[in-house]
Design a protein around this motif. Structure first.
Motif, PDB file in Angstrom:
ATOM      1  N   HIS A   1       0.981  -1.257   0.029  1.00  0.00           N
ATOM      2  CA  HIS A   1      -0.056   0.471   0.000  1.00  0.00           C
ATOM      3  C   HIS A   1       1.298   1.469  -0.053  1.00  0.00           C
TER       4      HIS A   1
ATOM      5  N   SER B   1      -2.614   5.380   3.260  1.00  0.00           N
ATOM      6  CA  SER B   1      -4.313   5.502   4.318  1.00  0.00           C
ATOM      7  C   SER B   1      -3.612   4.952   5.881  1.00  0.00           C
TER       8      SER B   1
ATOM      9  N   ASN C   1      -6.379   5.570  -0.358  1.00  0.00           N
ATOM     10  CA  ASN C   1      -6.787   6.188   0.703  1.00  0.00           C
ATOM     11  C   ASN C   1      -8.167   6.773   1.306  1.00  0.00           C
TER      12      ASN C   1
ATOM     13  N   HIS D   1      -9.716   7.845   3.118  1.00  0.00           N
ATOM     14  CA  HIS D   1      -9.950   9.883   4.330  1.00  0.00           C
ATOM     15  C   HIS D   1     -10.596   9.769   5.169  1.00  0.00           C
TER      16      HIS D   1
END
Length: 265
Positions: free
Chosen positions: A149, A158, A221, A223
């Motif tokens: 990631h 993230s 991500n 968020h």
């Protein structure tokens, strides 16, 4: 299918086994009594040391360029297949040569026939080994998935992935730190070694417990708000306190019911 990825969990389990044998360990009495001797079964405990060394070796190999940081992500399906095959072979090797215990073959294969098998003169205990290799492989999967990631989204990783990785790191380290406590839990006291423990620790534990990252490490991500991440951590530690508290209570009581756990050492 990548043969290297298929063999990766087998290689990890081999490395963990060697480290378990050669690294310093403390030897303690467990709760279960060996029916052949009438004495508590002895265990060698060095799980946290083995785990940290293995993770360190993985990080060194990645840093030196010998292994991609996200290797365990890119080969996750092959690794899952290899762990599945190994789990089946291990189960068959442990269960089938052992004497029958009066159940049907399927039940004996699933639940096992031997209660507490040990090898190499007691240097390797089947249950401790299974939990150790499963935990270490789970850690490698989590770190490999998290690194994928990070590499895929270097400008906007993230925070949720970081929280997940941190919480599971805590879970694995504290579990291995409290190795002796788990010698007093149900699986050591009542369960045999069969498909449930063998395949469960070699495949299900290291590959299912990381399902949170398996499903999200390749996504951008989302968020998530900070309060939601904090809430996730609160829920995690609430569940952990219940599980760890219950195990510590059982450990203290079984050590000495009349002295609040201050009995034999």
């Amino acid at each position: 299918m990548s043969l290297v990825g298929f063999l990766a969990p087998i290689a990890v389990y081999a490395v963990v086994t060697v480290l378990h044998l050669v690294l310093p360990a403390r030897t303690v009495d467990g709760y279960v009594i060996d029916p052949a001797t009438g004495k508590p079964i002895r265990y060698r405990l060095n799980g946290l040391f083995v785990y940290l060394v293995t993770i360190g070796l993985w990080a060194l190999a990645c840093w030196r360029g010998w292994l991609a940081w996200d290797f365990f992500w890119t080969t996750r399906w092959e690794g899952l297949a290899g762990a599945c095959v190994l789990g089946l072979i291990f189960t068959a090797a442990v269960v089938l040569p052992a004497p029958r215990i009066g159940k049907n073959l399927l039940a004996e294969f699933y639940l096992g026939r031997l209660a507490n098998p040990q090898w190499l003169g007691g240097r390797i205990d089947a249950k401790m080994w299974l939990y150790l290799v499963g935990a270490t492989m789970l850690g490698l999967n989590i770190y490999g998935f998290a690194m994928h990631h990070r590499l895929a989204f270097p400008d906007d990783p993230s925070p949720g992935v970081a929280v997940y990785t941190g919480l599971f790191s805590f879970f694995l380290c504290e579990y291995l730190f409290f190795e002796r406590v788990h010698l007093y839990t149900y699986d050591f006291v009542a369960e045999n070694v069969g498909f449930k423990l063998g395949w469960g620790c070699l495949l299900f534990y290291p590959y299912f417990y990381c399902i949170g990252l398996w499903s999200t490490a390749g996504l951008p991500n989302p968020h998530s708000p900070a309060w939601l991440l904090v809430l996730a951590a609160v829920v995690f530690f609430s569940g952990w306190s219940l599980a760890r508290g219950a195990n510590m209570q059982k450990y203290a009581f079984k050590r000495d019911p009349g002295a609040g756990g201050a009995g034999r050492r």
